[in-house]
Design an enzyme around this catalytic site. Structure first.
Site: not given
Ligand code: IMP
Ligand code: MG
Length: 179
Positions: A160, A101, A153-154, A44-45, A166, A104
């Site tokens: 969310d 969105d 953490f944003v 959803k992000g 959101r 990370d």
């Molecule tokens: P990754 O696999 O670690 O890159 O995580 C990516 C997913 O984790 C993103 O699509 C978000 O849904 C969630 N996520 C990562 N960091 C944050 C944050 O700071 N706030 C909220 N959601 C996050």
């Molecule tokens: Mg996501």
């Protein structure tokens, strides 16, 4: 984190200005392509970001959406993600721009990219609103990114915390949380 205070990191105006620039960048890269360009919004992000970005791109784009199942831990990095829902079938002959969105660790986007191959797109580019560079673990290179952030953490603008925030028009963080 329950009594943490919400602080602004990027205002609505800052987001809007940067997203217009990203739209210009993408326009330049795709304006001479003969084949269709498809934006795939990772829900959803990415919903608010996608809505603003697609209107900042001055070449016609198709819109598709994808809901990927979350998966646990970094141990499954070579695996594929399961698509819980996706609005597209075959992507042969089309240029795909995956829109999320935030990147990370990068594992989610990397795994989605790998699974995209099953749909035969002509090309796949990665576009994120935010990049948490300090937390990157994957080698994935994002083609377009709005803002680099570091170790926060944003929330807001689609992002969310426990399904909350959101709906904010800005990106914020919960003070006291450096997770
Ligand atoms: P990754 O696999 O670690 O890159 O995580 C990516 C997913 O984790 C993103 O699509 C978000 O849904 C969630 N996520 C990562 N960091 C944050 C944050 O700071 N706030 C909220 N959601 C996050
Ligand atoms: Mg996501």
């Amino acid at each position: 984190m329950a009594d943490a205070q919400l602080k602004t990191l990027f205002t609505e105006e800052e987001l809007s200005k940067r997203i217009k620039e990203m739209g210009q960048e993408i326009t330049l890269d795709y304006k001479d392509k003969a084949e269709p360009v498809v934006i795939i919004s990772i829900l959803k992000g990415a919903l608010p970001f996608t809505a603003d970005l697609m209107r900042a791109i001055e070449v016609p784009v198709e819109l598709e959406v994808l809901v990927a199942s979350s998966y646990g831990g970094g141990t499954e990095t070579s695996g594929k993600v399961e698509f819980k829902y996706h609005s597209f079938k075959d992507l042969s002959g089309k240029h795909v721009i995956l829109v999320d969105d935030i990147i990370d660790s990068g594992y989610t986007l990397e795994a989605i990219g790998r699974t995209m191959a099953d749909y035969n797109p002509l090309s796949v580019a990665y576009c994120t609103c935010l990049s948490n560079t300090a937390r990157r673990e994957s080698d994935l290179q994002v083609n377009y990114n709005g803002f680099d952030i570091s170790n926060k953490f944003v929330v807001g603008y689609g992002l969310d915390y426990d399904q909350k925030y959101r709906d904010l028009s800005f990106v914020g963080y919960l003070e006291g949380d450096e997770a």
